[in-house]
Design an enzyme around this catalytic site. Structure first.
Site, PDB file in Angstrom:
ATOM      1  N   ARG A 174      49.119  34.103 -25.199  1.00 55.43           N
ATOM      2  CA  ARG A 174      48.263  33.226 -26.035  1.00 55.43           C
ATOM      3  C   ARG A 174      47.562  32.137 -25.220  1.00 55.43           C
ATOM      4  O   ARG A 174      47.342  31.033 -25.700  1.00 55.43           O
ATOM      5  CB  ARG A 174      49.080  32.547 -27.144  1.00 55.43           C
ATOM      6  CG  ARG A 174      49.810  33.477 -28.064  1.00 55.43           C
ATOM      7  CD  ARG A 174      48.843  34.302 -28.914  1.00 55.43           C
ATOM      8  NE  ARG A 174      49.545  34.898 -30.036  1.00 55.43           N
ATOM      9  CZ  ARG A 174      50.206  36.054 -29.984  1.00 55.43           C
ATOM     10  NH1 ARG A 174      50.228  36.755 -28.850  1.00 55.43           N
ATOM     11  NH2 ARG A 174      50.813  36.520 -31.056  1.00 55.43           N
TER      12      ARG A 174
ATOM     13  N   CYS B 159      50.558  32.810 -37.108  1.00 54.36           N
ATOM     14  CA  CYS B 159      51.690  31.982 -36.677  1.00 54.36           C
ATOM     15  C   CYS B 159      51.207  30.579 -36.307  1.00 54.36           C
ATOM     16  O   CYS B 159      50.201  30.420 -35.618  1.00 54.36           O
ATOM     17  CB  CYS B 159      52.402  32.628 -35.498  1.00 54.36           C
ATOM     18  SG  CYS B 159      53.398  34.033 -36.004  1.00 54.36           S
TER      19      CYS B 159
ATOM     20  N   GLU C 132      50.433  27.120 -31.939  1.00 58.64           N
ATOM     21  CA  GLU C 132      49.684  28.328 -31.615  1.00 58.64           C
ATOM     22  C   GLU C 132      48.319  28.194 -32.293  1.00 58.64           C
ATOM     23  O   GLU C 132      47.298  28.609 -31.770  1.00 58.64           O
ATOM     24  CB  GLU C 132      50.442  29.548 -32.141  1.00 58.64           C
ATOM     25  CG  GLU C 132      50.116  30.870 -31.444  1.00 58.64           C
ATOM     26  CD  GLU C 132      49.039  31.660 -32.129  1.00 58.64           C
ATOM     27  OE1 GLU C 132      48.527  32.597 -31.525  1.00 58.64           O
ATOM     28  OE2 GLU C 132      48.677  31.332 -33.278  1.00 58.64           O
TER      29      GLU C 132
HETATM   30  N1  EPU Z   1      62.364  36.476 -38.126  1.00 63.77           N
HETATM   31  C1  EPU Z   1      63.198  35.908 -39.029  1.00 63.77           C
HETATM   32  N2  EPU Z   1      62.660  35.161 -40.043  1.00 63.77           N
HETATM   33  C2  EPU Z   1      61.327  34.967 -40.173  1.00 63.77           C
HETATM   34  C3  EPU Z   1      60.459  35.529 -39.223  1.00 63.77           C
HETATM   35  C4  EPU Z   1      61.001  36.295 -38.196  1.00 63.77           C
HETATM   36  O1  EPU Z   1      64.408  36.059 -38.930  1.00 63.77           O
HETATM   37  O2  EPU Z   1      60.931  34.248 -41.107  1.00 63.77           O
HETATM   38  C5  EPU Z   1      62.929  37.323 -37.058  1.00 63.77           C
HETATM   39  C6  EPU Z   1      62.525  38.785 -37.276  1.00 63.77           C
HETATM   40  O3  EPU Z   1      63.409  39.439 -38.157  1.00 63.77           O
HETATM   41  C7  EPU Z   1      62.576  39.330 -35.881  1.00 63.77           C
HETATM   42  C8  EPU Z   1      62.193  38.133 -35.005  1.00 63.77           C
HETATM   43  O4  EPU Z   1      62.390  36.972 -35.816  1.00 63.77           O
HETATM   44  O5  EPU Z   1      63.876  39.738 -35.543  1.00 63.77           O
HETATM   45  C9  EPU Z   1      60.748  38.217 -34.525  1.00 63.77           C
HETATM   46  O6  EPU Z   1      59.874  38.294 -35.659  1.00 63.77           O
HETATM   47  P1  EPU Z   1      58.483  39.081 -35.646  1.00 63.77           P
HETATM   48  O7  EPU Z   1      58.683  40.488 -35.196  1.00 63.77           O
HETATM   49  O8  EPU Z   1      57.799  38.829 -36.925  1.00 63.77           O
HETATM   50  O9  EPU Z   1      57.706  38.422 -34.463  1.00 63.77           O
HETATM   51  P2  EPU Z   1      57.350  36.934 -34.168  1.00 63.77           P
HETATM   52  O10 EPU Z   1      57.904  36.618 -32.831  1.00 63.77           O
HETATM   53  O11 EPU Z   1      57.710  36.024 -35.282  1.00 63.77           O
HETATM   54  C10 EPU Z   1      55.115  37.559 -32.948  1.00 63.77           C
HETATM   55  C11 EPU Z   1      53.757  36.943 -32.908  1.00 63.77           C
HETATM   56  C12 EPU Z   1      52.911  37.445 -34.071  1.00 63.77           C
HETATM   57  C13 EPU Z   1      52.822  38.963 -33.996  1.00 63.77           C
HETATM   58  C14 EPU Z   1      54.254  39.528 -34.061  1.00 63.77           C
HETATM   59  C15 EPU Z   1      54.280  41.034 -33.885  1.00 63.77           C
HETATM   60  C16 EPU Z   1      53.801  34.702 -31.949  1.00 63.77           C
HETATM   61  C17 EPU Z   1      53.894  33.268 -32.215  1.00 63.77           C
HETATM   62  N3  EPU Z   1      53.871  35.516 -33.024  1.00 63.77           N
HETATM   63  O12 EPU Z   1      55.755  37.037 -34.118  1.00 63.77           O
HETATM   64  O13 EPU Z   1      51.596  36.909 -33.890  1.00 63.77           O
HETATM   65  O14 EPU Z   1      52.064  39.458 -35.071  1.00 63.77           O
HETATM   66  O15 EPU Z   1      55.034  38.971 -32.983  1.00 63.77           O
HETATM   67  O16 EPU Z   1      53.990  41.367 -32.556  1.00 63.77           O
HETATM   68  O17 EPU Z   1      53.656  35.128 -30.796  1.00 63.77           O
HETATM   69  C18 EPU Z   1      50.025  35.189 -34.407  1.00 63.77           C
HETATM   70  O18 EPU Z   1      49.756  35.162 -33.207  1.00 63.77           O
HETATM   71  O19 EPU Z   1      49.452  34.424 -35.218  1.00 63.77           O
HETATM   72  C19 EPU Z   1      51.055  36.126 -34.874  1.00 63.77           C
HETATM   73  C20 EPU Z   1      51.388  36.193 -36.143  1.00 63.77           C
END
Ligand code: EPU
Length: 302
Positions: free
Chosen positions: A177, A226, A296
């Site tokens: 990012r 995010c 972000e």
């Molecule tokens: N999780 C929770 N509770 C929540 C959200 C997530 O327990 O409310 C847990 C999930 O179950 C999972 C872990 O946290 O085990 C990671 O969650 P997720 O796969 O949704 O990925 P993330 O790290 O929260 C990132 C990116 C997203 C992107 C997804 C998929 C960032 C800040 N976020 O989210 O990007 O869509 O991976 O690759 O890097 C964005 O950039 O705006 C964005 C949404």
């Protein structure tokens, strides 16, 4: 901020820039939040050096708007004008494995167009809203891929040199990012080099990513994706969720019930509400986990 000086207005017409008085940015951002200012719509990239010289000479501050999907804009009358590229037709031209894409092109449409022509690689980004220029500046990524990996060349307006320049992919650093572009560089066009893949296989990848996204993110609601970056090795969403903060609200700004790193505008949230919610959540995470979450979302606050 309003441009009223007739000499500036006449010059804008001369360089083919459309002036839209008093535009509500709430209507141009996915969060549906943002005050009012004059919008300058740029029909030809080549107008930019003249436009920026004109604005600087008249002390008119400005900001560049992409698709408005990762942006939190302040309330009320804004103290800068906003510049936006008008999307040309066509906005994507293919040449073998190269896609020549205008920065104003819609990211999802561009990925779909390339897929239909058997060019893949960007399946993970399919549900990410916004323009190609915005995705490029932020190095948008999802499901293990990022747009920076495919960049062959970027055409941009560089505020430092006041010129339109072309950078080769290896002159730009693409990190999580983050890119090495200066904050006042404006993305104009990009050449992406994409791997050949059958439409059928790309579609399969797209379906899987769509499914994952639908099951974990609040897609139908007003959000900027995010709010916080993930600190190395941890998920900001998981930390916020573990603190039981889903549903926490300030006015109509609310931590999503579906994904705790998405903050939604559940009605008529103001930027002030959203910023207070962000500060509150950041403080609670800092207290409990000792982690300082970095935004972000890009914040344009007066
Ligand atoms: N999780 C929770 N509770 C929540 C959200 C997530 O327990 O409310 C847990 C999930 O179950 C999972 C872990 O946290 O085990 C990671 O969650 P997720 O796969 O949704 O990925 P993330 O790290 O929260 C990132 C990116 C997203 C992107 C997804 C998929 C960032 C800040 N976020 O989210 O990007 O869509 O991976 O690759 O890097 C964005 O950039 O705006 C964005 C949404």
């Amino acid at each position: 901020m309003r441009i009223r000086d007739p000499r500036i207005v006449a010059k804008l017409v001369e360089i083919n820039v459309e002036l839209k008085h008093g535009t509500a940015l709430a209507g141009l951002t996915s969060l549906g939040i943002g005050g009012t200012t004059d919008l300058l719509r740029i029909k030809r990239h080549e107008s930019l050096p003249d436009l920026l010289t004109l604005l600087d000479a008249n002390h008119v501050p400005h900001k560049f708007l992409g698709g408005g999907s990762n942006l939190l804009v302040g309330d009320g009358e804004l103290p800068w004008v906003v510049l936006q590229l008008v999307r040309p037709e066509p906005d994507v031209v293919l040449e073998g494995n190269l896609a020549h894409v205008d920065a104003a092109a819609d990211l999802g449409r561009m990925i779909t167009f390339c897929a239909k022509n058997d060019l893949g690689g960007m399946e993970g980004l399919i549900g990410v809203p916004g323009t190609v220029g915005g995705a490029l500046r932020m190095n948008a990524g999802a499901y293990g891929m990022q747009i920076g990996s495919y960049v062959r060349e970027v055409k941009l307006y560089r505020a430092a040199s006041r010129k339109i320049e072309v950078l080769h992919g290896d002159q730009i650093s693409f990190e999580y990012r983050h890119t090495s572009f200066a904050p006042d560089d404006m993305m104009l066009a990009v050449i992406l080099e994409l791997p050949s893949k059958s439409y059928k296989d790309i579609l399969q990848g797209i379906r899987i990513c769509n499914e994952k996204r639908r099951s974990s993110q609040p897609l139908g609601q007003k959000s900027a994706g995010c709010i916080f970056k993930n600190p190395p090795g941890v998920s900001a969403g998981r930390m916020i969720d573990e603190l039981g903060l889903k549903g926490l609200s300030v006015g109509d700004a609310r931590v999503s019930d579906r994904h705790a790193n998405f903050f939604v505008n559940a009605g008529h949230a103001s930027a002030r509400d959203m910023l207070m919610l962000i500060a509150d959540v950041r403080e609670r995470v800092q207290k409990s986990f000792g982690v300082n979450l970095e935004n972000e979302v890009v914040v344009w606050n007066a």
